[in-house]
Every structure is written in structure tokens, then in C-alpha cells.
Design a protein around this motif. Sequence first.
Motif, PDB file in Angstrom:
ATOM      1  N   MET A  27      -7.001  12.564  11.657  1.00  0.00           N
ATOM      2  CA  MET A  27      -5.703  11.940  11.841  1.00  0.00           C
ATOM      3  C   MET A  27      -5.433  11.026  10.641  1.00  0.00           C
ATOM      4  O   MET A  27      -6.336  10.382  10.130  1.00  0.00           O
ATOM      5  N   ILE A  28      -4.182  11.007  10.234  1.00  0.00           N
ATOM      6  CA  ILE A  28      -3.806  10.188   9.079  1.00  0.00           C
ATOM      7  C   ILE A  28      -2.576   9.343   9.438  1.00  0.00           C
ATOM      8  O   ILE A  28      -1.672   9.804  10.129  1.00  0.00           O
ATOM      9  N   GLY A  29      -2.588   8.109   8.981  1.00  0.00           N
ATOM     10  CA  GLY A  29      -1.435   7.225   9.129  1.00  0.00           C
ATOM     11  C   GLY A  29      -0.767   7.062   7.782  1.00  0.00           C
ATOM     12  O   GLY A  29      -1.433   7.071   6.734  1.00  0.00           O
ATOM     13  N   VAL A  69       4.590   4.322  -0.607  1.00  0.00           N
ATOM     14  CA  VAL A  69       3.976   5.184   0.399  1.00  0.00           C
ATOM     15  C   VAL A  69       2.462   4.994   0.348  1.00  0.00           C
ATOM     16  O   VAL A  69       1.851   5.176  -0.705  1.00  0.00           O
ATOM     17  N   GLN A  70       1.881   4.608   1.499  1.00  0.00           N
ATOM     18  CA  GLN A  70       0.434   4.390   1.589  1.00  0.00           C
ATOM     19  C   GLN A  70      -0.139   5.289   2.684  1.00  0.00           C
ATOM     20  O   GLN A  70       0.430   5.387   3.772  1.00  0.00           O
ATOM     21  N   PHE A  71      -1.264   5.920   2.395  1.00  0.00           N
ATOM     22  CA  PHE A  71      -1.954   6.791   3.346  1.00  0.00           C
ATOM     23  C   PHE A  71      -3.214   6.099   3.849  1.00  0.00           C
ATOM     24  O   PHE A  71      -3.925   5.451   3.068  1.00  0.00           O
ATOM     25  N   PHE A  72      -3.493   6.248   5.152  1.00  0.00           N
ATOM     26  CA  PHE A  72      -4.653   5.634   5.774  1.00  0.00           C
ATOM     27  C   PHE A  72      -5.373   6.643   6.654  1.00  0.00           C
ATOM     28  O   PHE A  72      -4.730   7.387   7.404  1.00  0.00           O
ATOM     29  N   ASP A  73      -6.680   6.640   6.595  1.00  0.00           N
ATOM     30  CA  ASP A  73      -7.485   7.449   7.494  1.00  0.00           C
ATOM     31  C   ASP A  73      -7.570   6.699   8.825  1.00  0.00           C
ATOM     32  O   ASP A  73      -8.016   5.548   8.859  1.00  0.00           O
ATOM     33  N   TRP A  94       0.008  11.323  11.833  1.00  0.00           N
ATOM     34  CA  TRP A  94      -0.047  12.785  11.745  1.00  0.00           C
ATOM     35  C   TRP A  94      -1.392  13.270  12.278  1.00  0.00           C
ATOM     36  O   TRP A  94      -2.436  12.724  11.929  1.00  0.00           O
ATOM     37  N   ASP A  95      -1.375  14.307  13.104  1.00  0.00           N
ATOM     38  CA  ASP A  95      -2.619  14.921  13.573  1.00  0.00           C
ATOM     39  C   ASP A  95      -3.286  15.702  12.455  1.00  0.00           C
ATOM     40  O   ASP A  95      -4.499  15.836  12.420  1.00  0.00           O
ATOM     41  N   ASP A  96      -2.486  16.212  11.549  1.00  0.00           N
ATOM     42  CA  ASP A  96      -2.966  17.055  10.456  1.00  0.00           C
ATOM     43  C   ASP A  96      -2.736  16.351   9.125  1.00  0.00           C
ATOM     44  O   ASP A  96      -1.591  16.100   8.747  1.00  0.00           O
ATOM     45  N   GLU A  97      -3.801  16.019   8.431  1.00  0.00           N
ATOM     46  CA  GLU A  97      -3.686  15.293   7.163  1.00  0.00           C
ATOM     47  C   GLU A  97      -2.877  16.070   6.131  1.00  0.00           C
ATOM     48  O   GLU A  97      -2.046  15.500   5.413  1.00  0.00           O
TER      49      GLU A  97
END
Length: 98
Positions: free
Chosen positions: A1-3, A84-88, A56-59
Amino acid sequence: MIGVLVTFKQTEKFDRSAVAKIAGELRGPFEGMAGLRFKGFMLDEEGGQARNFYVWDDEGKGRSFFTAEIVEKVTGIYGVPPEVQFFDIVAFVDNAGA
């Protein structure tokens, strides 16, 4: 999952009604979107920031959604380019069904 946290910063405060209008107009395409668990439209009136938070369920789908075209489109909508920042997401608590 990704935020994904998308932040729009302005020198002037965002107008709450304008951000609510944007959220109302843009929510439809996200409803039922494959791979998107949820999206939140947020406002930090004191800090002059509007934020959108996605889970997101799918990275792969999450990362591929944020194309140059999407960034250009939301820049036009909010009037400033986003950060835009992505987080695990290591763990997730969902009390919606409780």
C-alpha cells in the motif's frame, strides 16, 4: 500500500468554499477508481495549504497516476504547482466498519 500527499502552497490563504467546490467537482472520477482505496481533500487555512491525500492498494497504479499531464491539470485548478510525496504505508487502521 502506498500513500501520496499532494500539497498546494499559496502565499495567500485558500478560500474554504473554493476548495470545497473543487472537491465536489473532482470527486466523481475517483469514485470506484481501480487501485485507489480512498482520497481526501484537505485544507490548512492557517498555513495557506490545500492538500490531497491518497491511499492506493497498488503502488504501481499510485505512482503512475501522477503524470506530467495530471500535475499540469491540478496546477491550473489550484493556481499553484503541487508538491507530490510518496509514502510506504506500513500499517493501516480503518475504523469505518466498526
